[in-house]
Design a protein around this motif. Sequence first.
Motif, PDB file in Angstrom:
ATOM      1  N   LYS A 108     -11.562  63.610 -27.200  1.00  0.00           N
ATOM      2  CA  LYS A 108     -12.429  62.537 -26.738  1.00  0.00           C
ATOM      3  C   LYS A 108     -11.992  61.228 -27.366  1.00  0.00           C
ATOM      4  N   LYS A 109     -11.697  60.257 -26.534  1.00  0.00           N
ATOM      5  CA  LYS A 109     -11.315  58.943 -27.037  1.00  0.00           C
ATOM      6  C   LYS A 109     -12.322  57.915 -26.546  1.00  0.00           C
ATOM      7  N   SER A 110     -12.775  57.081 -27.444  1.00  0.00           N
ATOM      8  CA  SER A 110     -13.749  56.061 -27.091  1.00  0.00           C
ATOM      9  C   SER A 110     -13.034  54.827 -26.557  1.00  0.00           C
ATOM     10  N   ALA A 111     -13.503  54.335 -25.409  1.00  0.00           N
ATOM     11  CA  ALA A 111     -12.883  53.157 -24.814  1.00  0.00           C
ATOM     12  C   ALA A 111     -13.090  51.927 -25.686  1.00  0.00           C
ATOM     13  N   SER A 112     -14.149  51.960 -26.526  1.00  0.00           N
ATOM     14  CA  SER A 112     -14.443  50.807 -27.370  1.00  0.00           C
ATOM     15  C   SER A 112     -13.908  50.958 -28.791  1.00  0.00           C
ATOM     16  N   ALA A 113     -13.092  51.987 -29.027  1.00  0.00           N
ATOM     17  CA  ALA A 113     -12.556  52.210 -30.370  1.00  0.00           C
ATOM     18  C   ALA A 113     -11.752  51.000 -30.821  1.00  0.00           C
ATOM     19  N   PRO A 114     -11.955  50.580 -32.066  1.00  0.00           N
ATOM     20  CA  PRO A 114     -11.230  49.402 -32.554  1.00  0.00           C
ATOM     21  C   PRO A 114      -9.744  49.677 -32.682  1.00  0.00           C
ATOM     22  N   ALA A 115      -8.978  48.595 -32.697  1.00  0.00           N
ATOM     23  CA  ALA A 115      -7.528  48.729 -32.805  1.00  0.00           C
ATOM     24  C   ALA A 115      -7.174  49.289 -34.166  1.00  0.00           C
ATOM     25  N   ARG A 116      -6.032  49.902 -34.272  1.00  0.00           N
ATOM     26  CA  ARG A 116      -5.595  50.420 -35.563  1.00  0.00           C
ATOM     27  C   ARG A 116      -4.691  49.407 -36.262  1.00  0.00           C
ATOM     28  N   PRO A 117      -4.579  49.401 -37.561  1.00  0.00           N
ATOM     29  CA  PRO A 117      -5.383  50.147 -38.543  1.00  0.00           C
ATOM     30  C   PRO A 117      -6.782  49.565 -38.673  1.00  0.00           C
ATOM     31  N   GLY A 118      -7.617  50.157 -39.560  1.00  0.00           N
ATOM     32  CA  GLY A 118      -8.975  49.681 -39.690  1.00  0.00           C
ATOM     33  C   GLY A 118      -9.373  49.415 -41.130  1.00  0.00           C
ATOM     34  N   LEU A 119     -10.177  48.373 -41.322  1.00  0.00           N
ATOM     35  CA  LEU A 119     -10.734  48.031 -42.624  1.00  0.00           C
ATOM     36  C   LEU A 119     -12.220  47.763 -42.444  1.00  0.00           C
ATOM     37  N   PHE A 120     -13.037  48.421 -43.261  1.00  0.00           N
ATOM     38  CA  PHE A 120     -14.484  48.322 -43.098  1.00  0.00           C
ATOM     39  C   PHE A 120     -15.150  47.975 -44.418  1.00  0.00           C
ATOM     40  N   ASP A 121     -16.106  47.061 -44.344  1.00  0.00           N
ATOM     41  CA  ASP A 121     -16.891  46.667 -45.506  1.00  0.00           C
ATOM     42  C   ASP A 121     -18.135  47.548 -45.538  1.00  0.00           C
ATOM     43  N   LEU A 122     -18.082  48.621 -46.316  1.00  0.00           N
ATOM     44  CA  LEU A 122     -19.159  49.599 -46.324  1.00  0.00           C
ATOM     45  C   LEU A 122     -20.437  49.063 -46.948  1.00  0.00           C
ATOM     46  N   SER A 123     -20.340  48.007 -47.741  1.00  0.00           N
ATOM     47  CA  SER A 123     -21.539  47.425 -48.338  1.00  0.00           C
ATOM     48  C   SER A 123     -22.416  46.742 -47.301  1.00  0.00           C
ATOM     49  N   SER A 130      -6.870  40.890 -44.356  1.00  0.00           N
ATOM     50  CA  SER A 130      -5.594  41.606 -44.351  1.00  0.00           C
ATOM     51  C   SER A 130      -5.068  41.854 -45.765  1.00  0.00           C
ATOM     52  N   ALA A 131      -5.373  40.951 -46.689  1.00  0.00           N
ATOM     53  CA  ALA A 131      -4.905  41.130 -48.063  1.00  0.00           C
ATOM     54  C   ALA A 131      -5.563  42.346 -48.708  1.00  0.00           C
ATOM     55  N   GLU A 132      -6.842  42.555 -48.430  1.00  0.00           N
ATOM     56  CA  GLU A 132      -7.546  43.728 -48.961  1.00  0.00           C
ATOM     57  C   GLU A 132      -6.980  45.007 -48.353  1.00  0.00           C
ATOM     58  N   ALA A 133      -6.679  44.981 -47.071  1.00  0.00           N
ATOM     59  CA  ALA A 133      -6.074  46.139 -46.422  1.00  0.00           C
ATOM     60  C   ALA A 133      -4.715  46.458 -47.044  1.00  0.00           C
ATOM     61  N   LYS A 134      -3.948  45.423 -47.310  1.00  0.00           N
ATOM     62  CA  LYS A 134      -2.637  45.606 -47.936  1.00  0.00           C
ATOM     63  C   LYS A 134      -2.787  46.198 -49.334  1.00  0.00           C
ATOM     64  N   ALA A 173      -3.705  49.884 -48.978  1.00  0.00           N
ATOM     65  CA  ALA A 173      -2.554  50.650 -48.470  1.00  0.00           C
ATOM     66  C   ALA A 173      -1.553  50.898 -49.593  1.00  0.00           C
ATOM     67  N   GLU A 174      -1.311  49.880 -50.411  1.00  0.00           N
ATOM     68  CA  GLU A 174      -0.377  50.030 -51.529  1.00  0.00           C
ATOM     69  C   GLU A 174      -0.930  50.974 -52.587  1.00  0.00           C
ATOM     70  N   LEU A 175      -2.240  50.925 -52.814  1.00  0.00           N
ATOM     71  CA  LEU A 175      -2.864  51.820 -53.786  1.00  0.00           C
ATOM     72  C   LEU A 175      -2.775  53.266 -53.324  1.00  0.00           C
ATOM     73  N   MET A 176      -2.969  53.499 -52.033  1.00  0.00           N
ATOM     74  CA  MET A 176      -2.862  54.854 -51.508  1.00  0.00           C
ATOM     75  C   MET A 176      -1.427  55.364 -51.627  1.00  0.00           C
ATOM     76  N   ALA A 177      -0.460  54.508 -51.321  1.00  0.00           N
ATOM     77  CA  ALA A 177       0.946  54.902 -51.441  1.00  0.00           C
ATOM     78  C   ALA A 177       1.305  55.214 -52.896  1.00  0.00           C
ATOM     79  N   LYS A 178       0.744  54.435 -53.815  1.00  0.00           N
ATOM     80  CA  LYS A 178       1.004  54.679 -55.237  1.00  0.00           C
ATOM     81  C   LYS A 178       0.457  56.034 -55.671  1.00  0.00           C
ATOM     82  N   ASP A 179      -0.759  56.362 -55.240  1.00  0.00           N
ATOM     83  CA  ASP A 179      -1.350  57.655 -55.596  1.00  0.00           C
ATOM     84  C   ASP A 179      -0.588  58.814 -54.965  1.00  0.00           C
ATOM     85  N   GLN A 180      -0.118  58.609 -53.747  1.00  0.00           N
ATOM     86  CA  GLN A 180       0.663  59.664 -53.092  1.00  0.00           C
ATOM     87  C   GLN A 180       1.960  59.933 -53.845  1.00  0.00           C
TER      88      GLN A 180
END
Length: 487
Positions: A434-449, A463-467, A470-477
């Motif tokens: 199932k794919k939503s027609a309104s799904a946001p473009a990839r990649p995604g960044l969300f302010d959960l607060s 974009s700086a926060e996304a970067k 992304a770098e933090l995830m790559a470092k942990d991997q």
Amino acid sequence: MKPIAISLFALLAFFCSHAFATPNILVILADDVGWGDAGCYGGMLVKTPHIDRLAREGQRFVNGHASAAVCTPTRYSMLTGQYSWRQSGAGLNKGVSNGDSPLLIPTTMTTAPALLKQAGYRTALIGKWHLGFGDTPPDYNQELRPGPLEVGFHEFFGIPATNDRLPTVFVRDHKVQGLDPADPIRLSYDKAQAESQGLTAWAAGRSRIGWGKGGKAAWWKDTEISDTLTRECVQFIERNKEQRFFLLYAPHNVHAPAIPGPRFAGTSGLSPRADMLQELDASIGELLQTLDRLALANDTLIIYSSDNGAYVNDEKGHKPTGPYRGKKSQLWEGGHRVPFIVRWPACIQPRVSQDIASTIDVPATVCAAAGVTVPKDALPDSFDLLPAMLGEKAASKRDHLILMSGNGDLAIRGDRWKYIPNLAVADGWYANKKKSASAPARPGLFDLSKDPGETQNLIKEHSAEAKRLAELMAKDQASAVTRPEGK
């Protein structure tokens, strides 16, 4: 009053820092229970008085997470303290394991139960295992080793995989319980092989995943699983009331098929799944009553959580995933955000915590509570949350967490922001259905607060926060160990 408060806190810290304060440890890992599946998390249409009691008498984390959005990876990480995606075994970096899986934890690996066992704790796992047996696909007519006993447990009683998978039998330590040698178990997860051997998916009264034949005398009754596992837990606690114990209770509630026992069928007025939720609460209540009766409650550390989010979002107004988007297997919050409650009356003060807590942090935390020194390379991704739970002002806290979908795709979240590298796969097992027609473009960044429902993709504005994420995830991997040094 201020000097008195300081002295009381100092006394509490002193008591909890000494060897005689090491607690019994009871970890309850529910199955497919969502963040909103209890009254203390806003689930007011279900009756969960005993889970609510844990929250009232302990610390309720509102930012609790399973390390993965499906069960096998979470269970692996909660024993090893290692992100499962670091391994290549089937069911660890994609999907879940089947009933014919070899053991997924290397017997040479240091696990939390093994460390506790070495420290003198009596260790047991009662309930769902789902991490395989043997060095090759197991023969359930023979001894099932290596298994739970070879990775740190003195005792095991439970379900090999899931309640919707073959074989539908209980295993105690290394053997199937009640098996008639004249009716051996035959098992396959290969359809062509199963058809050639005349195997069927029907077992213990209904169709399951996998194909098999035989073993009828050992089949469980779905309506009796919860009572059976609860009874085993109570008996373990009673047998070990005079010594320190570590009990991992892994109930099958509320995994599908949702088949509650007769005492609970229809009691919620919502669904069989909600009935099973109330059955789970009653089971937890029996364990709490046992600890009270044996005068063990004050010195027992209890951690309650779930292996992933709920597989439904609405049950006649009951919202198992609370306000969060998504469900089991998905990278959205509903897939991995779960209840996380900690109670230790002797040392932990009741409160609500906003800190990030994960099932992967259970190993380091229980070892710290037991006074166990964790070897440098052991439990590599597990953070010790105990200092923060004890209220230490200078306690280090987890500031980010890597999450995995049922398909093995990763995301990362911090206290505020969450980054999903590819929104096209955020729906996990449902992404290709199932794919939503309104799904946001990839990649995604969300302010959960501000956007807990993950509806606004802010990748362009931040974009700086996304970067950074992304770098933090790559470092942990790329890092074999992410646990802070000395923690």
